[in-house]
Structures are given as structure tokens and as C-alpha cells.
Write a protein that holds these residues in place. Structure first.
Motif, mmCIF file in Angstrom:
data_model
loop_
_atom_site.group_PDB
_atom_site.id
_atom_site.type_symbol
_atom_site.label_atom_id
_atom_site.label_comp_id
_atom_site.label_asym_id
_atom_site.label_seq_id
_atom_site.Cartn_x
_atom_site.Cartn_y
_atom_site.Cartn_z
ATOM 1 N N MET A 132 -33.024 33.506 98.428
ATOM 2 C CA MET A 132 -32.438 33.586 99.774
ATOM 3 C C MET A 132 -33.537 33.518 100.831
ATOM 4 O O MET A 132 -34.530 34.225 100.726
ATOM 5 N N ALA A 133 -33.343 32.665 101.794
ATOM 6 C CA ALA A 133 -34.362 32.548 102.845
ATOM 7 C C ALA A 133 -34.059 33.547 103.957
ATOM 8 O O ALA A 133 -32.931 34.015 104.088
ATOM 9 N N PHE A 134 -35.086 33.826 104.714
ATOM 10 C CA PHE A 134 -34.935 34.762 105.817
ATOM 11 C C PHE A 134 -34.658 33.920 107.047
ATOM 12 O O PHE A 134 -35.567 33.529 107.761
ATOM 13 N N GLU A 135 -33.415 33.573 107.272
ATOM 14 C CA GLU A 135 -33.178 32.731 108.436
ATOM 15 C C GLU A 135 -31.912 33.105 109.196
ATOM 16 O O GLU A 135 -30.935 33.570 108.633
ATOM 17 N N TRP A 136 -32.007 32.897 110.468
ATOM 18 C CA TRP A 136 -30.908 33.180 111.378
ATOM 19 C C TRP A 136 -29.755 32.227 111.104
ATOM 20 O O TRP A 136 -29.957 31.041 110.846
ATOM 21 N N LYS A 137 -28.545 32.755 111.144
ATOM 22 C CA LYS A 137 -27.378 31.893 111.001
ATOM 23 C C LYS A 137 -26.429 32.164 112.160
ATOM 24 O O LYS A 137 -26.392 33.265 112.703
ATOM 25 N N GLU A 138 -25.681 31.152 112.487
ATOM 26 C CA GLU A 138 -24.777 31.242 113.630
ATOM 27 C C GLU A 138 -23.812 32.434 113.518
ATOM 28 O O GLU A 138 -23.456 33.063 114.502
ATOM 29 N N ARG A 139 -23.422 32.753 112.317
ATOM 30 C CA ARG A 139 -22.452 33.850 112.162
ATOM 31 C C ARG A 139 -23.038 35.227 112.485
ATOM 32 O O ARG A 139 -22.298 36.208 112.549
ATOM 33 N N TYR A 140 -24.336 35.297 112.702
ATOM 34 C CA TYR A 140 -24.945 36.578 113.082
ATOM 35 C C TYR A 140 -24.839 36.820 114.592
ATOM 36 O O TYR A 140 -25.150 37.899 115.067
ATOM 37 N N ARG A 141 -24.433 35.806 115.307
ATOM 38 C CA ARG A 141 -24.373 35.954 116.765
ATOM 39 C C ARG A 141 -23.267 36.938 117.168
ATOM 40 O O ARG A 141 -22.131 36.816 116.742
ATOM 41 N N LEU A 142 -23.656 37.921 118.011
ATOM 42 C CA LEU A 142 -22.680 38.919 118.446
ATOM 43 C C LEU A 142 -22.194 38.645 119.864
ATOM 44 O O LEU A 142 -21.289 39.305 120.349
ATOM 45 N N GLY A 143 -22.843 37.692 120.539
ATOM 46 C CA GLY A 143 -22.425 37.362 121.889
ATOM 47 C C GLY A 143 -22.989 38.302 122.944
ATOM 48 O O GLY A 143 -22.496 38.355 124.062
ATOM 49 N N ILE A 144 -23.999 39.078 122.585
ATOM 50 C CA ILE A 144 -24.677 39.965 123.532
ATOM 51 C C ILE A 144 -26.108 39.459 123.615
ATOM 52 O O ILE A 144 -26.861 39.542 122.641
ATOM 53 N N GLU A 145 -26.465 38.909 124.769
ATOM 54 C CA GLU A 145 -27.694 38.133 124.867
ATOM 55 C C GLU A 145 -28.940 38.882 124.387
ATOM 56 O O GLU A 145 -29.687 38.373 123.546
ATOM 57 N N GLU A 146 -29.161 40.073 124.940
ATOM 58 C CA GLU A 146 -30.376 40.810 124.583
ATOM 59 C C GLU A 146 -30.403 41.171 123.093
ATOM 60 O O GLU A 146 -31.435 41.050 122.421
ATOM 61 N N VAL A 147 -29.264 41.595 122.575
ATOM 62 C CA VAL A 147 -29.199 41.981 121.155
ATOM 63 C C VAL A 147 -29.415 40.755 120.266
ATOM 64 O O VAL A 147 -30.174 40.804 119.286
ATOM 65 N N ASP A 148 -28.770 39.647 120.600
ATOM 66 C CA ASP A 148 -28.956 38.435 119.804
ATOM 67 C C ASP A 148 -30.417 37.990 119.819
ATOM 68 O O ASP A 148 -30.953 37.536 118.809
ATOM 69 N N LYS A 149 -31.056 38.149 120.968
ATOM 70 C CA LYS A 149 -32.475 37.784 121.091
ATOM 71 C C LYS A 149 -33.327 38.647 120.159
ATOM 72 O O LYS A 149 -34.187 38.148 119.437
ATOM 73 N N GLN A 150 -33.038 39.935 120.155
ATOM 74 C CA GLN A 150 -33.801 40.846 119.293
ATOM 75 C C GLN A 150 -33.531 40.562 117.814
ATOM 76 O O GLN A 150 -34.441 40.616 116.987
ATOM 77 N N HIS A 151 -32.292 40.253 117.479
ATOM 78 C CA HIS A 151 -31.977 39.929 116.084
ATOM 79 C C HIS A 151 -32.694 38.655 115.642
ATOM 80 O O HIS A 151 -33.221 38.577 114.536
ATOM 81 N N ARG A 152 -32.716 37.667 116.527
ATOM 82 C CA ARG A 152 -33.426 36.425 116.194
ATOM 83 C C ARG A 152 -34.903 36.706 115.923
ATOM 84 O O ARG A 152 -35.500 36.137 115.021
ATOM 85 N N LYS A 153 -35.459 37.568 116.752
ATOM 86 C CA LYS A 153 -36.875 37.904 116.597
ATOM 87 C C LYS A 153 -37.119 38.585 115.243
ATOM 88 O O LYS A 153 -38.122 38.319 114.583
ATOM 89 N N LEU A 154 -36.185 39.449 114.818
ATOM 90 C CA LEU A 154 -36.321 40.082 113.502
ATOM 91 C C LEU A 154 -36.365 39.017 112.406
ATOM 92 O O LEU A 154 -37.156 39.096 111.463
ATOM 93 N N PHE A 155 -35.500 38.015 112.529
ATOM 94 C CA PHE A 155 -35.488 36.946 111.531
ATOM 95 C C PHE A 155 -36.755 36.102 111.592
ATOM 96 O O PHE A 155 -37.241 35.632 110.571
ATOM 97 N N GLU A 156 -37.275 35.908 112.800
ATOM 98 C CA GLU A 156 -38.516 35.134 112.931
ATOM 99 C C GLU A 156 -39.669 35.820 112.214
ATOM 100 O O GLU A 156 -40.435 35.196 111.491
ATOM 101 N N ILE A 157 -39.773 37.125 112.417
ATOM 102 C CA ILE A 157 -40.852 37.875 111.759
ATOM 103 C C ILE A 157 -40.632 37.865 110.248
ATOM 104 O O ILE A 157 -41.552 37.640 109.470
#
Ligand SMILES: [Fe+2]
Ligand SMILES: [Fe+2]
Length: 137
Positions: free
Chosen positions: A1-26
Motif C-alpha cells: 500500500m502506498a502512502f498517498e492522498w486520495k480524493e475520498r479523504y477530502r472532508l471539504g474543510i480547507e485547512e483540515v484537508d491541507k493538513q491531511h495532505r501534508k501528512l500524506f506528503e511526509i
């Protein structure tokens, strides 16, 4: 399993989605390092990235907990327990130095799989609960 962001993780809250993306980037950086042929030489880098992931996760968890506290959200105790579990788990993984040193590739992949699985499941099933607190835009 790769560590990658998927569209279904989007919650529609800009700041939270940004932070979640960053977690996946790291996380993705840790994963890529762990898969390299010369992962052995990357041991210090890998541990540093895992530490960075832990630090950022703690920052992100505080952000969510503050938000839920401000709104007296009923799921806060349960949610905080989940966050604390993850922090304790990552700390214990970071302490498995000798094992990581000897069985690098397998251990690091296991760690990356666990992190990726936990973060994505947490977002979809636990974080999603507090989206009701955000006004729909
Ligand atoms: Fe989150
Ligand atoms: Fe959370």
C-alpha cells in the motif's frame, strides 16, 4: 500500500484537508526512502522523516482537538483517545531501532503500511464526524 492522498479523504474543510495532505506528503517521503535499494544507508533519513511525521501529526491533532473543544463536540474524548493511540504507537515504532536496523526493508514497509492505513481510516471514519460542525459552503 502506498502512502498517498486520495480524493475520498477530502472532508471539504480547507485547512483540515491541507493538513491531511501534508501528512500524506511526509508519509510518502518515508515510504519512498524505505523502498530504495540502499535503504540501509538511508536509515537516519527515514527515522528523521518518521519523526517529522509524528511532530506534524501532533500539531494537526491539537488543531482538531482545539476546534472540537471550542464547540463542545461530544466525540472529543473518543477522538482524543484515537489520536493518543497513534502518537504512542509511532513513538514505540521509532523506538524499534535495532529491529529497523536489522530488518530494514520489511520493518519500514510494515511501519509505512500501518501509518498509511491508520491515517486514512481515521480521516474517513473519525475525522468525518466533526464535519457536521462546519457550515456547508
Ligand atoms: Fe485529521
Ligand atoms: Fe483526528
Amino acid at each position: 500500500m502506498a502512502f498517498e492522498w486520495k480524493e475520498r479523504y477530502r472532508l471539504g474543510i480547507e485547512e483540515v484537508d491541507k493538513q491531511h495532505r501534508k501528512l500524506f506528503e511526509i508519509g510518502a517521503r518515508a515510504y519512498e526512502l524505505a523502498l530504495l535499494d540502499n535503504a540501509f544507508d538511508r536509515y537516519d533519513d527515514i527515522m528523521a522523516v518518521l519523526q517529522e511525521l509524528l511532530d506534524y501529526a501532533q500539531y494537526h491533532f491539537s488543531y482538531e482537538e482545539d476546534f472540537m473543544r471550542k464547540h463542545n463536540f461530544e466525540d472529543l474524548p473518543n477522538h482524543t483517545k484515537e489520536h493518543n493511540y497513534f502518537v504512542a504507537k509511532v513513538k514505540s515504532l521509532l523506538a524499534r531501532e535495532r529491529e529497523i536496523d536489522e530488518e530494514q526493508e520489511q520493518t519500514l514497509q510494515e511501519i509505512a503500511d500501518f501509518l498509511s492505513e491508520w491515517v486514512s481510516t481515521h480521516i474517513m471514519f473519525v475525522d468525518r464526524k466533526y464535519t457536521t460542525l462546519f457550515p456547508k459552503s
